[in-house]
Enzyme design. Structure first.
Site, PDB file in Angstrom:
ATOM      1  CG  HIS A  13      -1.861   1.123   1.315  1.00  0.00           C
ATOM      2  ND1 HIS A  13      -3.187   0.952   1.648  1.00  0.00           N
ATOM      3  CD2 HIS A  13      -1.716   2.467   1.101  1.00  0.00           C
ATOM      4  CE1 HIS A  13      -3.803   2.119   1.647  1.00  0.00           C
ATOM      5  NE2 HIS A  13      -2.923   3.060   1.317  1.00  0.00           N
ATOM      6  CG  HIS A  15      -0.883   7.024  -1.123  1.00  0.00           C
ATOM      7  ND1 HIS A  15      -2.141   7.104  -1.675  1.00  0.00           N
ATOM      8  CD2 HIS A  15      -1.039   6.371   0.057  1.00  0.00           C
ATOM      9  CE1 HIS A  15      -3.019   6.545  -0.857  1.00  0.00           C
ATOM     10  NE2 HIS A  15      -2.371   6.083   0.201  1.00  0.00           N
ATOM     11  CE  LYS A  96      -7.769   2.180  -0.298  1.00  0.00           C
ATOM     12  NZ  LYS A  96      -6.682   3.132  -0.148  1.00  0.00           N
ATOM     13  CG  HIS A 134      -9.552   4.808   3.719  1.00  0.00           C
ATOM     14  ND1 HIS A 134      -8.351   5.471   3.760  1.00  0.00           N
ATOM     15  CD2 HIS A 134     -10.232   5.191   4.831  1.00  0.00           C
ATOM     16  CE1 HIS A 134      -8.313   6.224   4.855  1.00  0.00           C
ATOM     17  NE2 HIS A 134      -9.442   6.072   5.522  1.00  0.00           N
ATOM     18  CG  HIS A 168      -4.782   2.362   6.024  1.00  0.00           C
ATOM     19  ND1 HIS A 168      -6.093   2.439   6.406  1.00  0.00           N
ATOM     20  CD2 HIS A 168      -4.716   2.970   4.824  1.00  0.00           C
ATOM     21  CE1 HIS A 168      -6.782   3.064   5.474  1.00  0.00           C
ATOM     22  NE2 HIS A 168      -5.958   3.401   4.492  1.00  0.00           N
ATOM     23  CG  ASP A 245      -1.512   4.854   3.987  1.00  0.00           C
ATOM     24  OD1 ASP A 245      -1.577   5.180   2.786  1.00  0.00           O
ATOM     25  OD2 ASP A 245      -2.336   5.219   4.833  1.00  0.00           O
ATOM     26  CB  ALA A 261      -4.533  12.903   6.264  1.00  0.00           C
TER      27      ALA A 261
HETATM   28  O1  DOR Z   1      -3.242   9.591   5.693  1.00  0.00           O
HETATM   29  C1  DOR Z   1      -3.604   9.233   4.590  1.00  0.00           C
HETATM   30  N1  DOR Z   1      -3.047   9.754   3.475  1.00  0.00           N
HETATM   31  N2  DOR Z   1      -4.568   8.326   4.500  1.00  0.00           N
HETATM   32  C2  DOR Z   1      -5.107   7.995   3.321  1.00  0.00           C
HETATM   33  O2  DOR Z   1      -6.009   7.211   3.290  1.00  0.00           O
HETATM   34  C3  DOR Z   1      -4.674   8.654   2.076  1.00  0.00           C
HETATM   35  C4  DOR Z   1      -3.321   9.187   2.204  1.00  0.00           C
HETATM   36  C5  DOR Z   1      -2.967  10.143   1.084  1.00  0.00           C
HETATM   37  O3  DOR Z   1      -3.207   9.815  -0.077  1.00  0.00           O
HETATM   38  O4  DOR Z   1      -2.461  11.216   1.375  1.00  0.00           O
HETATM   39 ZN    ZN Z   2      -3.312   5.019   1.656  1.00  0.00          ZN
END
Ligand code: DOR
Ligand code: ZN
Length: 368
Positions: A13, A15, A96, A134, A168, A245, A261
């Site tokens: 997982h 990004h 997802k 999620h 997560h 994550d 976040a």
């Molecule tokens: O903290 C997070 N950041 N949680 C998520 O589900 C997405 C991620 C983001 O893409 O920034």
């Molecule tokens: Zn994520």
């Protein structure tokens, strides 16, 4: 024990974003992992086969010479047809699902009550495409994951052939659900495994630890640790995978009013989790958590990329900045997890097992 070698670690997982940020962050994952499952909440989202293939090419170009396999995901849309999913099938590891509005770029997410969600879940079950979720409601922020458990339970019972991955997980309740349904699996992040709400805001506010789901209580963390260490049961331990994550946001987008976040942990993800397993003498569990379980759950294989870590102190970078292109706006600056703190382990080298292939990997940029 001062040296460990992990066989083909996988981050299930991550990004990567797009553009300059992608070029900057991909090497941190590509150097230390054999592969990673890439999230589709980019801007624009990845919601069709063409976008997915183009995105994969963008990632591969950013890996340079590293041996690394990006496993792709599609952003769950209720408009997907069976035919469209059939055409994508061989290039998609999972779809997802984001409930609408609960995290970064989830404006295109679904309303869980929408009956069309289940139509697509039916197609996915028929085609054998795993569902990655999620799992949070829009309730009180500390209870969001707990409240989502009833949705997981409903789907797990209604679609016993659908593989459901609770992404997560952050609570003891999620560990319970994992133990109840054979078709439910989970990823755990380094930060949820090692930290609590106190790390985020018990003393000063640490915006770089702000993520969704929020870090939880010491009891929740203890449940996650017991799970990954195999203290609950061997069977349960095989259902959990490392998913970092790692979610980079530019430094100024975190250190502000209305900060984003996401924890950027790719540079130190492996060194950060190693002590937990080494101290309890749980190296087989570590290998399963970082690779074997994911291979079995998703039915994937990778190049035999070995990652060697040494017990050796390193100070994590206070920030990571880089000029990625010729223009002024191409300076990327992000703050990693454990910024400016001492880590007890470090990645020393990576290589592709010479018994299985003769190719040697370039050195990790993080190994000195
Ligand atoms: O903290 C997070 N950041 N949680 C998520 O589900 C997405 C991620 C983001 O893409 O920034
Ligand atoms: Zn994520």
């Amino acid at each position: 024990m001062d040296r460990i070698v992990l066989d083909s670690p996988l981050d299930m997982h991550v990004h990567f974003r797009t553009g300059n940020m992608l070029k900057f962050v991909v090497p941190y994952t590509a150097c230390n992992f054999a592969g990673a499952m890439v999230m589709p909440n980019t801007d624009p989202i990845i919601d069709n086969h063409y976008a997915l293939c183009r995105y994969r090419e963008e990632i591969k170009a950013a890996c340079k010479d590293a041996f690394f396999e990006p496993y792709m995901t599609l952003y769950f849309q209720t408009s997907y047809t069976r035919q469209m999913l059939e055409e994508c099938r061989q290039d998609v590891l999972a779809i997802k699902l984001y409930p609408r509005g609960i995290t970064t770029n989830s404006g295109h997410g679904v309303l869980i009550s929408d009956p069309e969600v289940e139509t697509v879940l039916g197609y996915m079950t028929e085609l054998g495409i795993p569902l990655s979720v999620h799992g949070e409601t829009d309730g009180y922020v500390m209870r969001r994951e707990r409240e989502f458990m009833r949705t997981y339970e409903r789907w797990a019972v209604k679609y016993p052939k659908l593989k459901i991955i609770m992404e997560h997980i952050s609570t003891a309740e999620a560990v319970n659900v994992l133990g109840t349904y054979p078709n439910v699996f989970a990823t755990v992040t380094p930060h949820h495994l090692l930290m609590t709400t106190d790390d985020l805001c018990g003393d000063m506010l640490r915006p770089h630890l702000f993520c969704k789901p929020l870090l939880k209580s010491p009891e929740d963390r203890a449940a996650l640790q017991a799970l990954v260490l195999g203290e609950l049961s061997d069977e349960l331990q095989r259902k959990v995978m490392l998913g970092t994550d790692s979610a980079p946001h530019a430094k100024n987008k975190k250190e502000c009013d209305c900060g984003c976040a996401g924890v950027f942990n790719a540079p130190y993800a492996l060194p950060s989790i190693v002590p937990l397993f080494v101290e309890k003498d749980k190296l087989p569990e570590l290998q399963r958590f970082v690779s074997d379980n994911a291979k079995a759950i998703y039915g994937i294989d990778t190049l035999p990329k070995m990652v060697e870590l040494h017990r050796e102190s390193q100070r994590a970078n206070a920030f990571l900045g880089h000029l990625v292109g010729p223009k002024d706006d191409s300076y990327v600056c992000v703050v990693p997890m454990y910024a400016d703190q001492i880590l007890r382990w470090r990645v020393r080298k990576t290589w592709v097992d010479p018994v299985r292939t003769k190719v040697v990997l370039p050195k990790s940029p993080l190994a000195k």
